[in-house]
Scaffold this motif. Structure first.
Motif, PDB file in Angstrom:
ATOM      1  N   HIS A 108       0.813  -1.219   0.000  1.00 10.38           N
ATOM      2  CA  HIS A 108       0.000   0.000   0.000  1.00 10.38           C
ATOM      3  C   HIS A 108       0.844   1.266   0.000  1.00 10.38           C
ATOM      4  CE1 HIS A 108       0.786  -0.645   4.332  1.00 10.38           C
ATOM      5  NE2 HIS A 108       0.798   0.671   4.386  1.00 10.38           N
ATOM      6  N   ASP A 109       2.084   1.195   0.481  1.00  6.77           N
ATOM      7  CA  ASP A 109       2.932   2.377   0.526  1.00  6.77           C
ATOM      8  C   ASP A 109       3.795   2.542  -0.720  1.00  6.77           C
ATOM      9  OD1 ASP A 109       4.561   0.229   0.912  1.00  6.77           O
ATOM     10  OD2 ASP A 109       5.599   1.017   2.679  1.00  6.77           O
ATOM     11  N   GLY A 110       3.572   1.720  -1.736  1.00  5.39           N
ATOM     12  CA  GLY A 110       4.314   1.845  -2.978  1.00  5.39           C
ATOM     13  C   GLY A 110       5.484   0.892  -3.112  1.00  5.39           C
ATOM     14  N   GLN A 111       5.881   0.214  -2.050  1.00  5.63           N
ATOM     15  CA  GLN A 111       6.963  -0.765  -2.144  1.00  5.63           C
ATOM     16  C   GLN A 111       6.520  -1.937  -3.010  1.00  5.63           C
ATOM     17  OE1 GLN A 111       8.438  -1.955   1.703  1.00  5.63           O
ATOM     18  NE2 GLN A 111       8.524   0.149   2.474  1.00  5.63           N
ATOM     19  N   SER A 112       7.468  -2.528  -3.723  1.00  4.24           N
ATOM     20  CA  SER A 112       7.139  -3.644  -4.605  1.00  4.24           C
ATOM     21  C   SER A 112       8.149  -4.772  -4.415  1.00  4.24           C
ATOM     22  CB  SER A 112       7.123  -3.200  -6.069  1.00  4.24           C
ATOM     23  OG  SER A 112       8.412  -2.778  -6.473  1.00  4.24           O
ATOM     24  N   VAL A 113       7.667  -5.976  -4.613  1.00  2.00           N
ATOM     25  CA  VAL A 113       8.505  -7.171  -4.544  1.00  2.00           C
ATOM     26  C   VAL A 113       8.414  -7.861  -5.903  1.00  2.00           C
ATOM     27  CG1 VAL A 113       8.966  -9.332  -3.324  1.00  2.00           C
ATOM     28  CG2 VAL A 113       7.953  -7.392  -2.095  1.00  2.00           C
ATOM     29  N   PRO A 114       9.515  -7.887  -6.686  1.00  2.00           N
ATOM     30  CA  PRO A 114       9.463  -8.506  -8.022  1.00  2.00           C
ATOM     31  C   PRO A 114       9.713 -10.023  -7.941  1.00  2.00           C
ATOM     32  CG  PRO A 114      11.593  -7.464  -7.694  1.00  2.00           C
ATOM     33  CD  PRO A 114      10.804  -7.216  -6.436  1.00  2.00           C
ATOM     34  N   THR A 133       6.202 -16.122  -1.918  1.00  2.00           N
ATOM     35  CA  THR A 133       6.727 -14.821  -1.531  1.00  2.00           C
ATOM     36  C   THR A 133       7.575 -14.957  -0.269  1.00  2.00           C
ATOM     37  OG1 THR A 133       4.859 -14.257  -0.090  1.00  2.00           O
ATOM     38  CG2 THR A 133       4.638 -13.770  -2.440  1.00  2.00           C
ATOM     39  N   PRO A 134       8.480 -14.027  -0.032  1.00  2.00           N
ATOM     40  CA  PRO A 134       9.179 -13.999   1.259  1.00  2.00           C
ATOM     41  C   PRO A 134       8.207 -13.611   2.362  1.00  2.00           C
ATOM     42  CG  PRO A 134       9.709 -12.043  -0.024  1.00  2.00           C
ATOM     43  CD  PRO A 134       8.915 -12.933  -0.931  1.00  2.00           C
ATOM     44  N   PRO A 135       8.587 -13.756   3.626  1.00  2.00           N
ATOM     45  CA  PRO A 135       7.708 -13.303   4.719  1.00  2.00           C
ATOM     46  C   PRO A 135       7.320 -11.840   4.527  1.00  2.00           C
ATOM     47  CG  PRO A 135       9.521 -14.603   5.601  1.00  2.00           C
ATOM     48  CD  PRO A 135       9.812 -14.405   4.141  1.00  2.00           C
ATOM     49  N   LEU A 136       6.033 -11.581   4.592  1.00  2.00           N
ATOM     50  CA  LEU A 136       5.508 -10.246   4.281  1.00  2.00           C
ATOM     51  C   LEU A 136       5.284  -9.423   5.536  1.00  2.00           C
ATOM     52  CD1 LEU A 136       2.861 -11.253   1.594  1.00  2.00           C
ATOM     53  CD2 LEU A 136       5.175 -10.372   1.197  1.00  2.00           C
ATOM     54  N   LYS A 137       5.508  -8.111   5.404  1.00  2.00           N
ATOM     55  CA  LYS A 137       5.183  -7.192   6.478  1.00  2.00           C
ATOM     56  C   LYS A 137       3.672  -6.932   6.462  1.00  2.00           C
ATOM     57  CE  LYS A 137       7.798  -3.857   5.060  1.00  2.00           C
ATOM     58  NZ  LYS A 137       8.507  -2.547   5.029  1.00  2.00           N
ATOM     59  N   ARG A 138       3.199  -6.375   7.569  1.00  4.49           N
ATOM     60  CA  ARG A 138       1.776  -6.024   7.608  1.00  4.49           C
ATOM     61  C   ARG A 138       1.490  -4.971   6.535  1.00  4.49           C
ATOM     62  NH1 ARG A 138       1.249  -1.073   9.751  1.00  4.49           N
ATOM     63  NH2 ARG A 138       3.096  -0.239  10.797  1.00  4.49           N
ATOM     64  N   GLY A 139       0.286  -4.995   6.019  1.00  7.22           N
ATOM     65  CA  GLY A 139      -0.083  -4.051   4.982  1.00  7.22           C
ATOM     66  C   GLY A 139      -1.124  -4.640   4.052  1.00  7.22           C
ATOM     67  N   VAL A 140      -1.540  -3.831   3.094  1.00  4.84           N
ATOM     68  CA  VAL A 140      -2.486  -4.248   2.062  1.00  4.84           C
ATOM     69  C   VAL A 140      -1.710  -4.441   0.770  1.00  4.84           C
ATOM     70  CG1 VAL A 140      -4.553  -3.631   0.761  1.00  4.84           C
ATOM     71  CG2 VAL A 140      -4.376  -3.021   3.184  1.00  4.84           C
ATOM     72  N   TYR A 141      -1.856  -5.600   0.158  1.00  8.83           N
ATOM     73  CA  TYR A 141      -1.077  -5.955  -1.023  1.00  8.83           C
ATOM     74  C   TYR A 141      -2.001  -6.221  -2.204  1.00  8.83           C
ATOM     75  CZ  TYR A 141       2.942  -6.672   2.083  1.00  8.83           C
ATOM     76  OH  TYR A 141       3.950  -6.503   2.990  1.00  8.83           O
ATOM     77  N   GLN A 142      -1.467  -5.931  -3.393  1.00 12.10           N
ATOM     78  CA  GLN A 142      -2.140  -6.299  -4.630  1.00 12.10           C
ATOM     79  C   GLN A 142      -1.080  -6.574  -5.697  1.00 12.10           C
ATOM     80  OE1 GLN A 142      -4.592  -3.142  -6.128  1.00 12.10           O
ATOM     81  NE2 GLN A 142      -2.902  -1.717  -6.376  1.00 12.10           N
ATOM     82  N   PHE A 143      -1.446  -7.368  -6.667  1.00 15.55           N
ATOM     83  CA  PHE A 143      -0.520  -7.739  -7.726  1.00 15.55           C
ATOM     84  C   PHE A 143      -0.668  -6.783  -8.901  1.00 15.55           C
ATOM     85  CE2 PHE A 143      -0.775 -11.684  -5.369  1.00 15.55           C
ATOM     86  CZ  PHE A 143       0.522 -12.148  -5.412  1.00 15.55           C
ATOM     87  N   ALA A 144       0.474  -6.393  -9.457  1.00 15.13           N
ATOM     88  CA  ALA A 144       0.466  -5.600 -10.680  1.00 15.13           C
ATOM     89  C   ALA A 144       0.256  -6.538 -11.867  1.00 15.13           C
ATOM     90  CB  ALA A 144       1.783  -4.834 -10.813  1.00 15.13           C
ATOM     91  N   SER A 145       0.190  -5.981 -13.064  1.00 14.84           N
ATOM     92  CA  SER A 145       0.007  -6.808 -14.254  1.00 14.84           C
ATOM     93  C   SER A 145       1.207  -7.737 -14.440  1.00 14.84           C
ATOM     94  CB  SER A 145      -0.168  -5.921 -15.487  1.00 14.84           C
ATOM     95  OG  SER A 145       0.972  -5.088 -15.662  1.00 14.84           O
TER      96      SER A 145
END
Length: 416
Positions: A108-114, A133-145
């Protein structure tokens, strides 16, 4: 990126054109079977390269399946991973040696994991790739195209396409189960709880849920929708004015946590754990989170209230630009006498003491939970003398370095 690819393709086509011109000159001036064979082969290869423009990958289609590793409460918490499966299909008949798949997970803060992987299409021109995925931090995630790329067998020209599937999920803060806390129990019961029972409290007009129908309930109390769905009589449940009130204050001042961002994560997890404990005791819980945009959730009970608080704690960041003492003064109507106020912060200084003193004059009951430095060798620590000075005022005070220390710190009691 596209501009550089186009420029690179121009140079490669120019290289192919030069070879083709030299081959024609060789065929015209040399003659014979060998030049003829080279000319035919080169024409076939050029046709193959040109047909690559219609390889079908531009119209690639795909679906994404996300398998969340949820905890015991059915939710996904910080530190957990996600298993992702992509089923990809490429229309057409052009032979593809392989397909490179690039996926991106956006926070949600703009960080991305490729993520990058590949597969060899089967005879149906489809395939499936999986990754974790690696262990994720708290937050809201969505996948890009998702981007799919392929090259010809010579690796000269790259062809790409993309598809997009909506996949959004939330990673909740970590929490530890708390069974009991003497300070919380005192705030729950109140100083005069022996004189009245919760059932005798005056009800508000705020609906809190559905309960079983009791003989003598008025028709206005009947919950007709729930009655029709279940086939049994159901009544509306209302909140009561005398419900115990507890407010958790999360300090978002960046200076309170120093150069350790993990301290703020521990603070968020501490606040989450306390809210969960309060909800289990059917306590009216509230959340005050002063920051760049202050969040004020007055004490209430119910699933919706918990969802609002958890939703905020999932995305909250330490972005406050002023000390907590300044922020709480702007929220003066919130501090009702008798409310239990729990401050979660990394600050242990004169400003925090002033904030607690100001709140105490409002007639509330105070408790402080400090998040200490993760390593005692670095910087500021919450000193025992400061905690003792807080307790001397009649307020409870605790400090933890890790979330796992919270049950011992609270359930073990301590001076108040």
């Amino acid at each position: 990126m596209r501009g550089s690819n186009r420029s690179s393709n121009r140079w490669r086509w120019a290289f192919v054109a030069v070879i083709y011109v030299f081959n024609i000159l060789y065929f015209m001036f040399q003659g014979g079977k060998t030049p003829m064979m080279l000319f035919v082969i080169l024409n076939v290869l050029i046709i193959y390269l040109i047909l690559g423009q219609w390889s079908g990958i531009r119209l690639v289609q795909g679906t994404r399946t996300v398998a969340q590793n949820s905890g015991s409460d059915g939710m996904m918490h910080s530190g957990m991973s996600v298993d992702v499966s992509l089923h990809i299909r490429i229309p057409g008949f052009y032979p593809l040696p392989y397909v490179l798949v690039r996926d991106r997970l956006l926070r949600h803060d703009g960080q991305s994991v490729p993520f990058e992987t590949s597969f060899v299409p089967n005879w149906k021109r489809s395939g499936e790739v999986r990754y974790t995925t690696p262990p994720l931090k708290r937050g809201v995630y969505q996948f890009a195209s998702t981007q799919c790329l392929t090259r010809d067998v010579f690796g000269l020209f790259e062809h790409s396409g993309s598809f997009e599937t909506v996949s959004t999920f939330s990673v909740m803060p970590q929490a530890v189960p708390l069974r009991d806390w003497y300070r919380f129990r005192r705030g729950l019961r109140g100083p005069h709880s022996h004189a009245s029972a919760p059932r005798a409290a005056k009800e508000t007009t705020q609906i809190n849920g559905v309960r079983e129908y009791l003989y003598g309930d008025k028709l206005s109390r009947v919950h007709w929708n729930a009655t029709a769905k279940t086939g049994e009589w159901k009544s509306k449940a209302f909140e009561r004015e005398s419900l115990p009130r507890t407010i958790v204050i999360l300090d978002r001042d960046t200076e309170a946590y120093g150069h350790f961002p993990e301290r703020f994560e521990v603070a968020v997890s501490v606040a989450t754990s306390i809210i969960d404990m309060g909800m289990k005791h059917e306590t009216a819980m509230g959340l005050i989170s002063p920051g760049e945009r202050a969040t004020v959730l007055p004490p209430r009970i119910g699933v919706e209230q918990r969802s609002r608080m958890m939703g905020h704690l999932t995305v909250v960041e330490p972005d406050a630009t002023q000390p907590l003492f300044v922020a709480i003064q702007k929220l003066e109507p919130i501090w009702e006498p008798g409310t239990l106020i729990i401050i979660v912060s990394g600050a242990a200084n004169e400003d925090m003491f002033r904030a607690m003193s100001w709140l105490s004059r409002k007639g509330v009951s105070l408790s402080y939970i400090g998040v200490d430095e993760p390593d005692a060798r670095f910087g500021r620590l919450i000193k025992t003398t400061w905690l003792q000075s807080v307790r001397a005022k009649g307020w409870s005070a605790h400090s933890v370095r890790q979330l796992q220390e919270l049950p011992t710190a609270l359930e073990g009691g301590g001076a108040s």
